[in-house]
Design a protein around this motif. Structure first.
Motif, PDB file in Angstrom:
ATOM      1  N   ASP A 179     -12.626  -4.987  -7.190  1.00 24.68           N
ATOM      2  CA  ASP A 179     -12.011  -6.360  -6.643  1.00 24.68           C
ATOM      3  C   ASP A 179     -11.902  -7.411  -5.956  1.00 24.68           C
ATOM      4  O   ASP A 179     -11.360  -7.995  -4.961  1.00 24.68           O
ATOM      5  CB  ASP A 179     -10.406  -5.542  -6.093  1.00 24.68           C
ATOM      6  CG  ASP A 179     -11.043  -4.423  -4.632  1.00 24.68           C
ATOM      7  OD1 ASP A 179      -9.731  -3.866  -4.486  1.00 24.68           O
ATOM      8  OD2 ASP A 179     -11.447  -5.118  -4.219  1.00 24.68           O
ATOM      9  N   LEU A 195      -9.129  -3.492  -0.556  1.00 23.76           N
ATOM     10  CA  LEU A 195      -7.813  -3.256  -1.167  1.00 23.76           C
ATOM     11  C   LEU A 195      -7.425  -1.712  -1.535  1.00 23.76           C
ATOM     12  O   LEU A 195      -5.989  -1.616  -1.345  1.00 23.76           O
ATOM     13  CB  LEU A 195      -7.750  -4.532  -1.802  1.00 23.76           C
ATOM     14  CG  LEU A 195      -7.783  -5.988  -1.584  1.00 23.76           C
ATOM     15  CD1 LEU A 195      -7.660  -6.826  -2.651  1.00 23.76           C
ATOM     16  CD2 LEU A 195      -7.094  -6.461  -0.948  1.00 23.76           C
ATOM     17  N   GLU A 196      -8.237  -0.757  -1.782  1.00 20.00           N
ATOM     18  CA  GLU A 196      -7.602  -0.018  -2.405  1.00 20.00           C
ATOM     19  C   GLU A 196      -7.490   1.001  -1.297  1.00 20.00           C
ATOM     20  O   GLU A 196      -5.852   1.684  -1.189  1.00 20.00           O
ATOM     21  CB  GLU A 196      -8.629   1.126  -2.710  1.00 20.00           C
ATOM     22  CG  GLU A 196      -9.701   0.364  -4.416  1.00 20.00           C
ATOM     23  CD  GLU A 196     -10.313   0.479  -4.856  1.00 20.00           C
ATOM     24  OE1 GLU A 196     -11.046   1.657  -3.893  1.00 20.00           O
ATOM     25  OE2 GLU A 196     -10.986   0.192  -6.155  1.00 20.00           O
ATOM     26  N   LEU A 209      -6.153  -0.344   1.389  1.00 18.65           N
ATOM     27  CA  LEU A 209      -4.373  -0.216   2.220  1.00 18.65           C
ATOM     28  C   LEU A 209      -3.552   0.078   1.429  1.00 18.65           C
ATOM     29  O   LEU A 209      -3.084   0.057   2.291  1.00 18.65           O
ATOM     30  CB  LEU A 209      -5.006  -2.269   2.291  1.00 18.65           C
ATOM     31  CG  LEU A 209      -3.854  -3.786   2.480  1.00 18.65           C
ATOM     32  CD1 LEU A 209      -4.199  -4.400   3.298  1.00 18.65           C
ATOM     33  CD2 LEU A 209      -2.854  -3.622   1.604  1.00 18.65           C
ATOM     34  N   LYS A 210      -3.699  -0.087   0.009  1.00 15.94           N
ATOM     35  CA  LYS A 210      -2.517  -0.057  -0.728  1.00 15.94           C
ATOM     36  C   LYS A 210      -2.506   1.237  -0.940  1.00 15.94           C
ATOM     37  O   LYS A 210      -1.140   1.997  -0.391  1.00 15.94           O
ATOM     38  CB  LYS A 210      -2.685   0.008  -2.495  1.00 15.94           C
ATOM     39  CG  LYS A 210      -2.777  -1.530  -2.563  1.00 15.94           C
ATOM     40  CD  LYS A 210      -3.401  -1.906  -4.142  1.00 15.94           C
ATOM     41  CE  LYS A 210      -3.133  -3.559  -4.804  1.00 15.94           C
ATOM     42  NZ  LYS A 210      -3.434  -4.254  -3.072  1.00 15.94           N
ATOM     43  N   LYS A 211      -3.312   2.152  -0.631  1.00 24.07           N
ATOM     44  CA  LYS A 211      -2.930   3.873  -0.649  1.00 24.07           C
ATOM     45  C   LYS A 211      -1.994   3.323   0.904  1.00 24.07           C
ATOM     46  O   LYS A 211      -1.091   4.875   1.425  1.00 24.07           O
ATOM     47  CB  LYS A 211      -4.236   4.575  -0.361  1.00 24.07           C
ATOM     48  CG  LYS A 211      -4.064   6.139  -0.506  1.00 24.07           C
ATOM     49  CD  LYS A 211      -3.522   6.534  -1.500  1.00 24.07           C
ATOM     50  CE  LYS A 211      -4.265   6.718  -3.070  1.00 24.07           C
ATOM     51  NZ  LYS A 211      -3.645   7.069  -3.701  1.00 24.07           N
ATOM     52  N   GLU A 264      -0.400   1.962   2.689  1.00 29.37           N
ATOM     53  CA  GLU A 264       1.293   1.041   2.676  1.00 29.37           C
ATOM     54  C   GLU A 264       1.929   2.978   1.302  1.00 29.37           C
ATOM     55  O   GLU A 264       3.156   2.701   2.475  1.00 29.37           O
ATOM     56  CB  GLU A 264       0.604   0.252   1.494  1.00 29.37           C
ATOM     57  CG  GLU A 264       0.342  -1.337   2.418  1.00 29.37           C
ATOM     58  CD  GLU A 264       0.887  -2.712   0.868  1.00 29.37           C
ATOM     59  OE1 GLU A 264       0.617  -2.640   0.759  1.00 29.37           O
ATOM     60  OE2 GLU A 264       1.041  -3.885   1.836  1.00 29.37           O
ATOM     61  N   GLU A 265       1.592   3.192   0.600  1.00 31.07           N
ATOM     62  CA  GLU A 265       2.232   4.256   0.046  1.00 31.07           C
ATOM     63  C   GLU A 265       2.313   5.448   0.907  1.00 31.07           C
ATOM     64  O   GLU A 265       3.509   6.085   1.121  1.00 31.07           O
ATOM     65  CB  GLU A 265       0.779   4.738  -1.323  1.00 31.07           C
ATOM     66  CG  GLU A 265       0.941   3.896  -2.620  1.00 31.07           C
ATOM     67  CD  GLU A 265       0.211   4.539  -3.150  1.00 31.07           C
ATOM     68  OE1 GLU A 265      -0.165   3.528  -3.885  1.00 31.07           O
ATOM     69  OE2 GLU A 265      -0.606   5.247  -3.501  1.00 31.07           O
ATOM     70  N   THR A 282       4.635  -2.583   4.430  1.00 28.29           N
ATOM     71  CA  THR A 282       3.269  -3.235   3.398  1.00 28.29           C
ATOM     72  C   THR A 282       2.359  -3.765   4.990  1.00 28.29           C
ATOM     73  O   THR A 282       2.914  -3.984   5.454  1.00 28.29           O
ATOM     74  CB  THR A 282       4.636  -4.175   3.164  1.00 28.29           C
ATOM     75  OG1 THR A 282       5.441  -4.315   2.595  1.00 28.29           O
ATOM     76  CG2 THR A 282       3.914  -5.477   3.363  1.00 28.29           C
ATOM     77  N   ASN A 294       0.408  -5.772   6.145  1.00 25.47           N
ATOM     78  CA  ASN A 294       0.102  -8.083   5.264  1.00 25.47           C
ATOM     79  C   ASN A 294      -1.539  -8.180   5.468  1.00 25.47           C
ATOM     80  O   ASN A 294      -1.926  -7.654   6.708  1.00 25.47           O
ATOM     81  CB  ASN A 294       1.321  -8.784   6.255  1.00 25.47           C
ATOM     82  CG  ASN A 294       2.374  -8.558   5.944  1.00 25.47           C
ATOM     83  OD1 ASN A 294       3.269  -8.151   4.762  1.00 25.47           O
ATOM     84  ND2 ASN A 294       3.627  -9.001   7.145  1.00 25.47           N
ATOM     85  N   LYS A 337      -5.587   9.879   0.410  1.00 30.23           N
ATOM     86  CA  LYS A 337      -4.818   9.781   0.545  1.00 30.23           C
ATOM     87  C   LYS A 337      -4.420  10.760   2.012  1.00 30.23           C
ATOM     88  O   LYS A 337      -3.298  10.642   2.798  1.00 30.23           O
ATOM     89  CB  LYS A 337      -3.728  10.941  -0.526  1.00 30.23           C
ATOM     90  CG  LYS A 337      -2.147  11.053  -0.365  1.00 30.23           C
ATOM     91  CD  LYS A 337      -1.670  11.499  -1.847  1.00 30.23           C
ATOM     92  CE  LYS A 337      -0.215  11.547  -1.853  1.00 30.23           C
ATOM     93  NZ  LYS A 337       0.405  12.634  -0.269  1.00 30.23           N
ATOM     94  N   CYS A 345      -5.416   8.617   5.210  1.00 27.55           N
ATOM     95  CA  CYS A 345      -4.191   7.369   5.400  1.00 27.55           C
ATOM     96  C   CYS A 345      -3.093   9.047   5.921  1.00 27.55           C
ATOM     97  O   CYS A 345      -2.441   8.339   7.345  1.00 27.55           O
ATOM     98  CB  CYS A 345      -3.536   7.164   3.841  1.00 27.55           C
ATOM     99  SG  CYS A 345      -4.679   6.060   3.584  1.00 27.55           S
TER     100      CYS A 345
END
Ligand code: WQD
Length: 306
Positions: free
Chosen positions: A194, A237-238, A240-242, A244-245, A250, A252, A286, A289
């Motif tokens: 990405d 980004l991967e 960050l998204k993990k 967030e989940e 969120t 930013n 996972k 995080c």
């Protein structure tokens, strides 16, 4: 010497393990005190974690890094020689490899560190090798860490950098817990899935278990170098998204230009550690995080005032 640590963490480790720890606040460069410690405790082995580890700081103040990391290791090895303590496990780093000639990095990859921090780690590896060669009873295992992240699942101990975090994961966590407004992502034009930087994130508990395996060393040579990484890469980004989940928060972010000295992507071939110390990572991104977020929720100001 607690220059970047907290004595509270040791109390919590005793709570988690139900074992008593004997702690002496001493500086690795203070040979007299180091000799006293070894005369007192007569250790069978040493796990050598003591060192400065901020790449950017090493560029700004290289002499401090050579003095503490290299000078400190020589001081420690001299004390070990006097105390006839013959077994050392050393915390090294994947930064010794430098620009990838191929990926994943295996232990045969050329070593050409591009910053003073990485150069101190490579020097210490060689010093340990030479120290071992002078006495048949001595042995040493070099663990080349990739990117250590995460926290103990109890949420009792975790990472709490002093000041603004240099590293990605603590920064993300401080955005999630509201201490920081947004994450700066350094570069989104890398040749990765990405466009953001990709790294091999290894859970700190998996990393700790590799040290136990190295101490036992029944299948290891006198001097052994082992990569300790997850064996896969994750982009900014991967991750960050993990996060967030996992946190339900969120995160930013803003894109900034690439950070000087950053590589696009690297990750470990850790198959030698599996073969030699029967070790492999068990905690995925996972879990990393989840444990990081648990530590932050239970300790919004880390270990509190020093
Ligand atoms: C990871 C990725 C950044 C912060 C360093 C040392 C290494 C070890 C671990 C000691 C990169 C991006 C980061 C941020 C971002 N330290 N990033 N915004 O540089 O791979 O490794 O720390 O043992 O020796 O070299 O880790 O976490 O700094 O960066 O976009 O605020 O996250 O560009 O792609 P690094 P890192």
């Amino acid at each position: 010497n607690l220059c970047n640590g907290h004595e509270a963490a040791l109390e919590r480790v005793q709570g988690i393990t139900n074992c008593e720890l004997q702690f002496m606040n001493a500086d690795i460069l203070d040979s007299n005190t180091l000799d006293k410690v070894f005369n007192n405790f007569k250790p069978e082995a040493v796990i050598h974690f003591a060192g400065l580890k901020a790449v950017s700081e090493s560029v700004a103040d290289p002499l401090k890094y050579y003095e503490v990391n290299v000078g400190g290791s020589i001081s420690l090895l001299k004390t070990m020689s006097k105390a006839k303590c013959n077994n050392i496990v050393f915390s090294s780093s994947a930064t010794v490899y430098g620009d990838p000639q191929y990926l994943p990095y295996d232990e045969e990859h050329s070593t050409n560190p591009v910053n003073p921090y990485g150069r101190t780690k490579l020097m210490i590896e060689n010093i340990i090798n030479d120290w071992i060669t002078t006495d048949s009873k001595r042995r040493g295992t070099i663990l080349r860490y990739f990117n250590p992240v995460g926290a103990h699942e109890s949420g009792q101990i975790g990472e709490e950098p002093i000041g603004t975090p240099n590293n990605l994961m603590p920064y993300i966590a401080q955005v999630a817990d509201g201490r920081r407004e947004y994450l700066n992502i350094f570069g989104n034009d890398y040749d990765t899935a990405d466009g953001t930087g990709a790294r091999d994130y290894i859970h700190v508990v998996d990393l700790a278990l590799a040290h136990i395996g190295a101490l036992n060393q029944n299948k290891l040579n006198k001097f052994e170098i082992l990569n300790v990484g997850a064996g896969k890469s994750t982009t900014v980004l991967e991750l960050l998204k993990k996060f967030e989940e996992t946190s339900g928060v969120t995160i930013n972010f803003k894109y900034l230009p690439r950070r000087d000295g950053d590589l696009a992507a690297f990750w470990a071939d850790s198959s030698k550690a599996f073969e030699k110390i029967d070790w492999q990572p068990e905690r995925n991104i996972k879990k990393i995080c989840e444990d990081t977020w648990c530590w932050h929720k239970l300790n919004p100001t880390g270990y509190g005032p020093k």
